[in-house]
Scaffold this motif. Structure first.
Motif, PDB file in Angstrom:
ATOM      1  N   GLY A 135       0.780  -1.239   0.000  1.00 10.45           N
ATOM      2  CA  GLY A 135       0.000   0.000   0.000  1.00 10.45           C
ATOM      3  C   GLY A 135       0.802   1.273   0.000  1.00 10.45           C
ATOM      4  O   GLY A 135       0.231   2.360   0.089  1.00 10.45           O
ATOM      5  N   GLN A 160      -1.928  -3.423  -4.781  1.00 14.01           N
ATOM      6  CA  GLN A 160      -2.200  -3.259  -3.354  1.00 14.01           C
ATOM      7  C   GLN A 160      -2.293  -1.789  -2.946  1.00 14.01           C
ATOM      8  O   GLN A 160      -2.344  -1.494  -1.752  1.00 14.01           O
ATOM      9  CB  GLN A 160      -1.080  -3.940  -2.545  1.00 14.01           C
ATOM     10  CG  GLN A 160      -0.936  -5.418  -2.828  1.00 14.01           C
ATOM     11  CD  GLN A 160       0.165  -6.077  -2.009  1.00 14.01           C
ATOM     12  OE1 GLN A 160       0.829  -5.440  -1.198  1.00 14.01           O
ATOM     13  NE2 GLN A 160       0.361  -7.370  -2.212  1.00 14.01           N
ATOM     14  N   LYS A 186      -8.558  -7.087  -1.713  1.00 14.83           N
ATOM     15  CA  LYS A 186      -7.915  -5.796  -1.907  1.00 14.83           C
ATOM     16  C   LYS A 186      -8.719  -4.682  -1.222  1.00 14.83           C
ATOM     17  O   LYS A 186      -9.882  -4.839  -0.867  1.00 14.83           O
ATOM     18  CB  LYS A 186      -7.763  -5.494  -3.398  1.00 14.83           C
ATOM     19  CG  LYS A 186      -6.837  -6.457  -4.126  1.00 14.83           C
ATOM     20  CD  LYS A 186      -5.429  -6.391  -3.577  1.00 14.83           C
ATOM     21  CE  LYS A 186      -4.415  -7.143  -4.422  1.00 14.83           C
ATOM     22  NZ  LYS A 186      -4.521  -8.594  -4.346  1.00 14.83           N
ATOM     23  N   ASN A 187      -8.088  -3.501  -1.081  1.00 10.24           N
ATOM     24  CA  ASN A 187      -8.757  -2.368  -0.421  1.00 10.24           C
ATOM     25  C   ASN A 187     -10.063  -2.013  -1.113  1.00 10.24           C
ATOM     26  O   ASN A 187     -11.035  -1.620  -0.463  1.00 10.24           O
ATOM     27  CB  ASN A 187      -7.838  -1.151  -0.402  1.00 10.24           C
ATOM     28  CG  ASN A 187      -6.633  -1.344   0.506  1.00 10.24           C
ATOM     29  OD1 ASN A 187      -6.235  -2.467   0.783  1.00 10.24           O
ATOM     30  ND2 ASN A 187      -6.065  -0.252   0.975  1.00 10.24           N
ATOM     31  N   LEU A 246     -14.146   4.131  -0.499  1.00  9.63           N
ATOM     32  CA  LEU A 246     -12.734   3.755  -0.502  1.00  9.63           C
ATOM     33  C   LEU A 246     -11.878   4.647   0.391  1.00  9.63           C
ATOM     34  O   LEU A 246     -11.066   4.145   1.190  1.00  9.63           O
ATOM     35  CB  LEU A 246     -12.190   3.757  -1.936  1.00  9.63           C
ATOM     36  CG  LEU A 246     -10.706   3.412  -2.082  1.00  9.63           C
ATOM     37  CD1 LEU A 246     -10.381   2.041  -1.488  1.00  9.63           C
ATOM     38  CD2 LEU A 246     -10.291   3.462  -3.563  1.00  9.63           C
ATOM     39  N   TRP A 249     -12.452   3.904   4.007  1.00  9.56           N
ATOM     40  CA  TRP A 249     -11.817   2.644   4.402  1.00  9.56           C
ATOM     41  C   TRP A 249     -10.300   2.798   4.507  1.00  9.56           C
ATOM     42  O   TRP A 249      -9.677   2.249   5.420  1.00  9.56           O
ATOM     43  CB  TRP A 249     -12.161   1.541   3.400  1.00  9.56           C
ATOM     44  CG  TRP A 249     -13.609   1.147   3.420  1.00  9.56           C
ATOM     45  CD1 TRP A 249     -14.497   1.296   4.439  1.00  9.56           C
ATOM     46  CD2 TRP A 249     -14.341   0.537   2.348  1.00  9.56           C
ATOM     47  NE1 TRP A 249     -15.735   0.812   4.082  1.00  9.56           N
ATOM     48  CE2 TRP A 249     -15.668   0.337   2.799  1.00  9.56           C
ATOM     49  CE3 TRP A 249     -14.016   0.143   1.056  1.00  9.56           C
ATOM     50  CZ2 TRP A 249     -16.643  -0.246   2.003  1.00  9.56           C
ATOM     51  CZ3 TRP A 249     -14.981  -0.442   0.255  1.00  9.56           C
ATOM     52  CH2 TRP A 249     -16.290  -0.627   0.732  1.00  9.56           C
ATOM     53  N   SER A 250      -9.703   3.544   3.580  1.00 10.18           N
ATOM     54  CA  SER A 250      -8.256   3.761   3.621  1.00 10.18           C
ATOM     55  C   SER A 250      -7.858   4.521   4.888  1.00 10.18           C
ATOM     56  O   SER A 250      -6.845   4.197   5.532  1.00 10.18           O
ATOM     57  CB  SER A 250      -7.786   4.532   2.384  1.00 10.18           C
ATOM     58  OG  SER A 250      -7.974   3.765   1.211  1.00 10.18           O
ATOM     59  N   ARG A 253      -7.916   2.185   7.778  1.00  9.70           N
ATOM     60  CA  ARG A 253      -6.712   1.352   7.770  1.00  9.70           C
ATOM     61  C   ARG A 253      -5.525   2.127   8.350  1.00  9.70           C
ATOM     62  O   ARG A 253      -4.740   1.583   9.133  1.00  9.70           O
ATOM     63  CB  ARG A 253      -6.390   0.893   6.348  1.00  9.70           C
ATOM     64  CG  ARG A 253      -7.329  -0.185   5.813  1.00  9.70           C
ATOM     65  CD  ARG A 253      -7.049  -0.473   4.339  1.00  9.70           C
ATOM     66  NE  ARG A 253      -7.892  -1.545   3.822  1.00  9.70           N
ATOM     67  CZ  ARG A 253      -7.597  -2.843   3.871  1.00  9.70           C
ATOM     68  NH1 ARG A 253      -6.444  -3.215   4.406  1.00  9.70           N
ATOM     69  NH2 ARG A 253      -8.421  -3.747   3.397  1.00  9.70           N
ATOM     70  N   VAL A 284      -1.634   3.354   2.185  1.00 11.17           N
ATOM     71  CA  VAL A 284      -3.026   2.939   2.394  1.00 11.17           C
ATOM     72  C   VAL A 284      -3.137   1.577   3.098  1.00 11.17           C
ATOM     73  O   VAL A 284      -4.234   1.049   3.266  1.00 11.17           O
ATOM     74  CB  VAL A 284      -3.823   2.919   1.066  1.00 11.17           C
ATOM     75  CG1 VAL A 284      -3.973   4.342   0.538  1.00 11.17           C
ATOM     76  CG2 VAL A 284      -3.190   2.003   0.030  1.00 11.17           C
ATOM     77  N   HIS A 286      -2.707  -1.723   2.706  1.00  8.17           N
ATOM     78  CA  HIS A 286      -3.353  -2.973   2.302  1.00  8.17           C
ATOM     79  C   HIS A 286      -2.938  -4.087   3.265  1.00  8.17           C
ATOM     80  O   HIS A 286      -3.740  -4.939   3.635  1.00  8.17           O
ATOM     81  CB  HIS A 286      -2.948  -3.333   0.876  1.00  8.17           C
ATOM     82  CG  HIS A 286      -3.410  -4.685   0.442  1.00  8.17           C
ATOM     83  ND1 HIS A 286      -4.737  -5.015   0.359  1.00  8.17           N
ATOM     84  CD2 HIS A 286      -2.724  -5.809   0.092  1.00  8.17           C
ATOM     85  CE1 HIS A 286      -4.862  -6.272  -0.034  1.00  8.17           C
ATOM     86  NE2 HIS A 286      -3.655  -6.775  -0.191  1.00  8.17           N
ATOM     87  N   TYR A 349      -7.937  -4.611   8.456  1.00 11.17           N
ATOM     88  CA  TYR A 349      -9.092  -4.258   7.629  1.00 11.17           C
ATOM     89  C   TYR A 349      -9.837  -3.129   8.337  1.00 11.17           C
ATOM     90  O   TYR A 349      -9.651  -2.907   9.539  1.00 11.17           O
ATOM     91  CB  TYR A 349     -10.002  -5.465   7.364  1.00 11.17           C
ATOM     92  CG  TYR A 349     -10.441  -6.259   8.572  1.00 11.17           C
ATOM     93  CD1 TYR A 349     -11.667  -6.013   9.186  1.00 11.17           C
ATOM     94  CD2 TYR A 349      -9.645  -7.280   9.079  1.00 11.17           C
ATOM     95  CE1 TYR A 349     -12.081  -6.747  10.287  1.00 11.17           C
ATOM     96  CE2 TYR A 349     -10.053  -8.026  10.186  1.00 11.17           C
ATOM     97  CZ  TYR A 349     -11.269  -7.750  10.776  1.00 11.17           C
ATOM     98  OH  TYR A 349     -11.682  -8.481  11.862  1.00 11.17           O
TER      99      TYR A 349
END
Length: 370
Positions: A135, A160, A186-187, A246, A249-250, A253, A284, A286, A349
């Protein structure tokens, strides 16, 4: 306790109704191949990557292969890359008819070391594939400078790293093109296979678009040898539901990565290496990957206590049996080989609970302080 590497169930339940409605919409339209959902996703992901073109393909492996072919890489050419990556990177080079040339990595980031690239350039070199592993982007400015000097294509393997940035630049902006995977883990993951090429290079985009449909343009007229590798309309529909989430979520993470790092470094900073995010990079995550002593024993200990981990990757590509004819041997890439013996990825995750992270950290500390 049982802690998985990745749990996709909570994410699915949060958008189940929207996903099912979108799939029903596709079914009702009977538009199953390269339809409106693929076109929307191609446009949105290209814009997100700050480039002009997105070309949806069957999977991330095909994305690399097709991008190489579209960039003119073929029989007798050489492509410089890293051996510390998933097989698809080297496999795509070989499938394109070229020879993978492996160079060593930066142990802090696990990414290709630009200082090792120029010595590997020959008159057969046609491209460089940096892999933005776990990532975090490789040093694209240094890589691009070498590529420009030697007139080489740069195909970023960003399987990734969707959403990663470097000094404000997105994946795909600094290279000839970049490739994404939408594998479920994957992300941004589909519920099956999927991939995409993103690029500002109009010629590469046009060639890739032709190659993915058997090399035909117009239909039934074939000027290049292509493949049947199209992003599925149903998978694109699912990805269109997920895509707006996205960045959220990133960020989740990144927050969980920061928490792991803080807690682990409080007691184990002198013993283990937590992820290093280079200045100017937007990682990011992953994967959240440590370098540790007694890696295999640690993995077994965590497994005994219900904690899943993964080793990405235990055998680097330069010593894989399938590449034996290239003549590499143990010791040729010492940092790569060191990483293969020390790297371990922890559960990561967006929905991972802090209590679960605390338990993971507790057991790692317990292992090293016993």
């Amino acid at each position: 306790m049982k802690i998985q590497m990745l749990d996709l169930s909570e994410q699915y339940l949060s958008m189940k109704d929207e996903v099912i409605a979108k799939l029903d919409e596709v079914m009702s339209s009977s538009q199953f191949i390269l339809g409106s959902n693929v076109k929307q996703l191609e446009s949105d992901v290209a814009k997100y990557s700050n480039v002009a073109h997105g070309i949806g393909v069957g999977n991330g492996s095909d994305a690399i292969h097709i991008a190489l072919q579209a960039a003119g890489v073929g029989l007798g050419d050489e492509v410089i890359t890293t051996a510390f990556t998933f097989f698809a990177t080297g496999g795509a080079i070989a499938r394109a008819g070229a020879t993978p040339i492996y160079v060593d990595i930066d142990l802090d980031t696990f990414n290709i070391d630009p200082s090792k690239i120029e010595d590997a350039v020959t008159d057969k070199t046609k491209a460089i594939i940096p892999v933005h592993l776990y990532g975090q982007m490789a040093d694209m400015e240094a890589i691009k400078a070498i590529a420009d000097k030697h007139n080489l294509a740069v195909i970023e393997d960003a399987a990734q790293a969707i959403g990663a940035k470097q000094n404000g630049k997105s994946v795909g902006e600094l290279g000839t093109g970049a490739t994404y995977s939408f594998f479920p883990t994957k992300n941004l993951g589909a519920y099956g296979d999927g991939g995409m090429i993103v690029t500002n290079n109009t010629e590469l985009a046009e060639k890739a678009s032709v190659i993915r449909v058997h090399g035909s343009k117009p239909k039934y007229y074939h000027h290049v040898l292509g493949y049947n590798s199209r992003l599925d309309e149903l998978q694109a529909a699912i990805l269109n539901v997920k895509f707006p989430h996205l960045d959220e979520w990133s960020n989740a993470r990144r927050q969980r990565a920061a928490y792991y790092t803080k807690k682990l470094n409080e007691q184990l900073a002198e013993m283990i290496q937590t992820p290093v995010e280079k200045e100017g990079n937007h990682h990011v995550f992953h994967q959240y990957t440590l370098r540790v002593p007694n890696r295999d024993e640690l993995q077994n200990y965590l497994k005994e206590h219900g904690i899943a981990t993964m080793i990405y990757y235990p055998m680097p590509l330069h010593v894989q049996p399938v590449f034996a004819e290239l003549g590499y041997k143990e010791g040729d890439l010492p940092k790569t080989e060191k990483a293969a013996k020390e790297a371990i990825s922890l559960p990561m995750y967006p929905e991972l609970k802090q209590a679960d992270q605390d338990y993971v950290v507790e057991k790692i500390i317990e292992f090293y302080t016993k």
